[in-house]
Design a protein around this motif. Structure first.
Motif, short mmCIF file in Angstrom:
data_model
loop_
_atom_site.label_atom_id
_atom_site.label_comp_id
_atom_site.label_asym_id
_atom_site.label_seq_id
_atom_site.Cartn_x
_atom_site.Cartn_y
_atom_site.Cartn_z
N ASN A 96 38.46 28.62 46.08
CA ASN A 96 38.17 28.92 47.48
C ASN A 96 38.47 30.39 47.76
OD1 ASN A 96 40.96 28.05 47.14
ND2 ASN A 96 41.17 28.38 49.32
N SER A 97 37.83 30.91 48.82
CA SER A 97 38.02 32.31 49.19
C SER A 97 37.48 32.55 50.59
CB SER A 97 37.29 33.22 48.19
OG SER A 97 37.44 34.58 48.56
N PHE A 98 37.85 33.69 51.14
CA PHE A 98 37.32 34.12 52.43
C PHE A 98 36.06 34.95 52.24
CE2 PHE A 98 40.09 37.41 50.94
CZ PHE A 98 39.43 38.60 51.27
N ASP A 99 35.75 35.35 50.99
CA ASP A 99 34.60 36.21 50.69
C ASP A 99 33.75 35.56 49.60
OD1 ASP A 99 33.04 38.30 49.31
OD2 ASP A 99 34.05 39.67 50.69
N LEU A 100 32.48 35.32 49.90
CA LEU A 100 31.60 34.64 48.97
C LEU A 100 31.36 35.46 47.70
CD1 LEU A 100 29.74 32.22 48.40
CD2 LEU A 100 27.92 33.50 49.51
N LYS A 101 31.13 36.76 47.84
CA LYS A 101 30.85 37.60 46.67
C LYS A 101 32.03 37.59 45.70
CE LYS A 101 27.63 40.76 48.87
NZ LYS A 101 27.37 42.13 49.29
N ILE A 102 33.23 37.70 46.23
CA ILE A 102 34.43 37.68 45.39
C ILE A 102 34.57 36.31 44.72
CG2 ILE A 102 36.96 37.72 45.44
CD1 ILE A 102 36.72 39.82 47.69
N LEU A 103 34.34 35.25 45.46
CA LEU A 103 34.46 33.90 44.92
C LEU A 103 33.51 33.69 43.75
CD1 LEU A 103 35.57 30.97 45.21
CD2 LEU A 103 33.62 30.54 46.72
N LEU A 104 32.26 34.05 43.91
CA LEU A 104 31.27 33.81 42.87
C LEU A 104 31.46 34.76 41.68
CD1 LEU A 104 28.08 33.11 44.98
CD2 LEU A 104 29.74 31.49 44.06
N LYS A 105 31.86 35.99 41.97
CA LYS A 105 32.05 36.97 40.90
C LYS A 105 33.24 36.62 40.01
CE LYS A 105 32.55 41.92 40.12
NZ LYS A 105 32.69 43.23 40.73
N ASN A 106 34.30 36.08 40.60
CA ASN A 106 35.53 35.78 39.86
C ASN A 106 35.57 34.37 39.29
OD1 ASN A 106 36.46 38.36 40.42
ND2 ASN A 106 37.58 37.70 42.23
N THR A 107 34.47 33.65 39.35
CA THR A 107 34.44 32.29 38.82
C THR A 107 33.87 32.29 37.41
OG1 THR A 107 34.16 31.38 41.03
CG2 THR A 107 33.55 29.96 39.19
N ASN A 108 34.60 31.69 36.50
CA ASN A 108 34.15 31.54 35.12
C ASN A 108 33.42 30.18 35.05
OD1 ASN A 108 33.76 31.22 32.40
ND2 ASN A 108 35.82 31.89 31.84
N TRP A 109 32.11 30.19 35.18
CA TRP A 109 31.34 28.96 35.26
C TRP A 109 31.38 28.15 33.97
CZ3 TRP A 109 30.18 27.55 39.97
CH2 TRP A 109 30.09 28.53 40.95
N LYS A 110 31.43 28.85 32.84
CA LYS A 110 31.49 28.14 31.56
C LYS A 110 32.81 27.39 31.42
CE LYS A 110 28.18 31.07 29.34
NZ LYS A 110 27.85 32.05 28.33
N LYS A 111 33.90 27.99 31.89
CA LYS A 111 35.20 27.34 31.83
C LYS A 111 35.25 26.15 32.79
CE LYS A 111 40.11 28.37 32.04
NZ LYS A 111 41.13 29.37 32.32
N LEU A 112 34.60 26.25 33.94
CA LEU A 112 34.58 25.14 34.90
C LEU A 112 33.83 23.93 34.36
CD1 LEU A 112 33.89 26.72 38.43
CD2 LEU A 112 36.00 25.74 37.58
N GLN A 113 32.82 24.18 33.52
CA GLN A 113 32.00 23.08 33.02
C GLN A 113 32.73 22.22 32.00
OE1 GLN A 113 28.40 24.95 31.67
NE2 GLN A 113 27.53 25.01 33.72
N LYS A 114 33.82 22.71 31.43
CA LYS A 114 34.55 21.95 30.42
C LYS A 114 35.48 20.94 31.04
CE LYS A 114 34.17 25.54 27.02
NZ LYS A 114 34.82 26.49 26.19
#
Length: 114
Positions: A96-114
């Motif tokens: 979660n975040s107050f800023d969408l760009k920061i949230l999406l940029k700092n998310t490791n999508w490959k790590k989340l999928q595991k």
């Protein structure tokens, strides 16, 4: 002819219902990420869901499956850090975040999928 018709402009007694959605720049950031993930072969489809409390962009690996993630925007968050959320299929908040760009940029999508 009767002249009992009135033109009312900016009627203060009747509030217009605000329609809330992702703003243009927010949607551009999300769609840019979606295009990148589709080109990598990770994501295949998406869906939008709108309620009175939030709007969400759901990401699917297959159209026949449940959503992998939902990128949500809360309209009236109780905490400013709960404005934008990434949730899993069960609704658990992953980030979660107050800023969408920061949230999406700092998310490791490959790590989340595991």
């Amino acid at each position: 002819m009767p002249s009992n018709l009135k033109l009312v402009i900016n009627n203060p007694h009747k509030q217009l219902e605000e329609r809330q959605f992702f703003e243009r720049d927010e949607l551009k950031v999300i769609l840019d990420l979606y295009a990148k993930m589709v080109s990598e072969g990770s994501w295949k489809d998406y869906g939008l869901s709108i309620s009175s409390k939030q709007v969400s962009f759901s990401v699917f690996r297959n159209a026949a499956e449940n959503a992998l993630y939902k990128i949500c925007k809360n309209f009236k968050p109780k905490n400013k850090n709960l404005k934008y959320l990434i949730t899993d299929t069960s609704g658990k908040i992953l980030k979660n975040s107050f800023d969408l760009k920061i949230l999406l940029k700092n998310t490791n999508w490959k790590k989340l999928q595991k």
